[in-house]
Design a protein around this motif. Structure first.
Motif, PDB file in Angstrom:
ATOM      1  N   SER A 126       0.830  -1.051   0.132  1.00  0.00           N
ATOM      2  CA  SER A 126      -0.227  -0.290   0.153  1.00  0.00           C
ATOM      3  C   SER A 126       0.792   1.186  -0.074  1.00  0.00           C
ATOM      4  O   SER A 126       0.401   2.381  -0.145  1.00  0.00           O
ATOM      5  CB  SER A 126      -0.930   0.010   1.319  1.00  0.00           C
ATOM      6  OG  SER A 126      -0.205   0.076   2.393  1.00  0.00           O
ATOM      7  N   THR A 130      -0.614   5.341  -1.933  1.00  0.00           N
ATOM      8  CA  THR A 130      -1.195   6.318  -1.052  1.00  0.00           C
ATOM      9  C   THR A 130      -2.417   6.992  -1.480  1.00  0.00           C
ATOM     10  O   THR A 130      -3.216   7.232  -0.497  1.00  0.00           O
ATOM     11  CB  THR A 130      -0.078   7.163  -0.537  1.00  0.00           C
ATOM     12  OG1 THR A 130       0.236   7.988  -1.695  1.00  0.00           O
ATOM     13  CG2 THR A 130       0.975   6.546   0.149  1.00  0.00           C
ATOM     14  N   TYR A 133      -5.911   5.543  -0.203  1.00  0.00           N
ATOM     15  CA  TYR A 133      -6.111   5.576   1.262  1.00  0.00           C
ATOM     16  C   TYR A 133      -6.414   7.055   1.792  1.00  0.00           C
ATOM     17  O   TYR A 133      -6.241   7.258   3.004  1.00  0.00           O
ATOM     18  CB  TYR A 133      -4.771   4.971   1.850  1.00  0.00           C
ATOM     19  CG  TYR A 133      -4.730   3.525   1.523  1.00  0.00           C
ATOM     20  CD1 TYR A 133      -5.413   2.543   2.295  1.00  0.00           C
ATOM     21  CD2 TYR A 133      -3.901   3.154   0.388  1.00  0.00           C
ATOM     22  CE1 TYR A 133      -5.304   1.046   1.947  1.00  0.00           C
ATOM     23  CE2 TYR A 133      -3.680   1.914   0.150  1.00  0.00           C
ATOM     24  CZ  TYR A 133      -4.395   0.728   0.701  1.00  0.00           C
ATOM     25  OH  TYR A 133      -4.302  -0.482   0.529  1.00  0.00           O
TER      26      TYR A 133
END
Length: 311
Positions: A126, A130, A133
């Motif tokens: 992840s 970014t 998120y």
């Protein structure tokens, strides 16, 4: 001592920037995106990346640097033709372009003027994505916290490709115009035109799949090198060691694939334990030897004739 109580900083990659430092006391800004070259720590504070890439990071960067070079060589060979004697000089020029681009990219990266780069450690997949998120605390407004958590492994590849493209446009047309006498006017620039297609494709590949490539590139190298070696030997009708020795070009291609095999094996093992990992390099010639040993038994004409005799 008074404690500054602030609302929780939501989101996986949102953090507070350090506004000022007074001894051991730090003053933080609002929760938001971290500046370039920083990423959040465990306390959601933006900290500057002070580490350096580890061995696997350098191997990944090496793989991304090799992609345009290998594609350059492939298309130069594809379009040069058998009559042209300019292929070798174009190969050398492509190597020179990519090498200069790599050095310049490292020099302009932070710290500027050095071949060393500072980076943030990659912790999980992840970290490369970014933008996926960004939190929505009230499900209406989105707090945008997109930043390069894997600094500079994501953007440094784009910078390298840009330098490769600029250097190719500066050097290659002049060289091709001078030496590619054996080709027609429409054919001599086709390898350059091909690069104008594959550089955007490589850029999109890095933008979308950079994180996936980071974890999968050693296996991609092994699979592609095995497949391309088998296809090349089959297309060149190489069935024995004698066929390899007939033309020097075949040996060059074979050794190039062996180098790719070794690179893939090193990338997978990371050479963490030399006494265990180095013997794995003895497997590098195995696919080529297996092909040469079994080629005579898998010759299509022989299989067809044996089948005909059986009936």
């Amino acid at each position: 001592a008074a404690v500054d109580i602030q609302p929780a900083c939501l989101g996986l990659y949102c953090g507070r920037t350090v506004l000022s430092v007074n001894g051991s006391l730090e003053t933080y800004g609002d929760c938001g995106v971290c500046p370039r070259g920083q990423r959040t720590d465990d306390n959601k504070i933006c900290r500057e990346c002070t580490g350096s890439p580890d061995r696997y990071d350098w191997l990944y960067l090496g793989f991304m640097a090799m992609l345009p070079l290998v594609l350059h060589w492939f298309f130069i060979e594809w379009y040069s033709g058998k009559k042209s004697s300019s292929a070798l000089l174009q190969h050398i020029t492509a190597l020179l372009e990519c090498s200069i681009a790599a050095v310049v990219t490292l020099v302009v990266s932070d710290p500027v003027g050095s071949l060393h780069i500072r980076s943030c450690r990659v912790k999980k997949l992840s970290d490369w994505y970014t933008m996926l998120y960004n939190p929505s605390p009230d499900y209406i407004t989105t707090v945008h916290c997109t930043h390069e958590a894997v600094y500079p492994l994501y953007t440094i590849v784009f910078i390298y490709y840009a330098f490769c493209l600029v250097l190719m446009m500066l050097l290659r047309p002049l060289l091709v115009k001078k030496i590619a006498c054996g080709l027609g006017k429409s054919d001599r620039f086709k390898s350059i035109y091909a690069a104008l297609y594959f550089f955007p494709i490589l850029t999109v590949l890095q933008a979308v799949g950079g994180g996936l490539l980071y974890y999968a590139f050693p296996y991609i190298i092994l699979v592609l090198s095995l497949v391309t070696l088998a296809v090349y030997m089959s297309a060149s009708e190489v069935e024995s060691f004698k066929d390899l020795l007939v033309r020097k070009k075949r040996l060059v291609v074979l050794f190039s694939h062996w180098l790719l095999h070794a690179y893939g094996i090193i990338s997978i093992s990371k050479l963490d334990k030399l006494e265990q990992d180095l013997p794995l390099l003895a497997l590098v010639p195995a696919p080529a030897l297996f092909y040469l040993i079994t080629a005579k038994y898998t010759e299509p004409s022989r299989i067809l004739s044996d089948g005909g005799n059986g009936h």
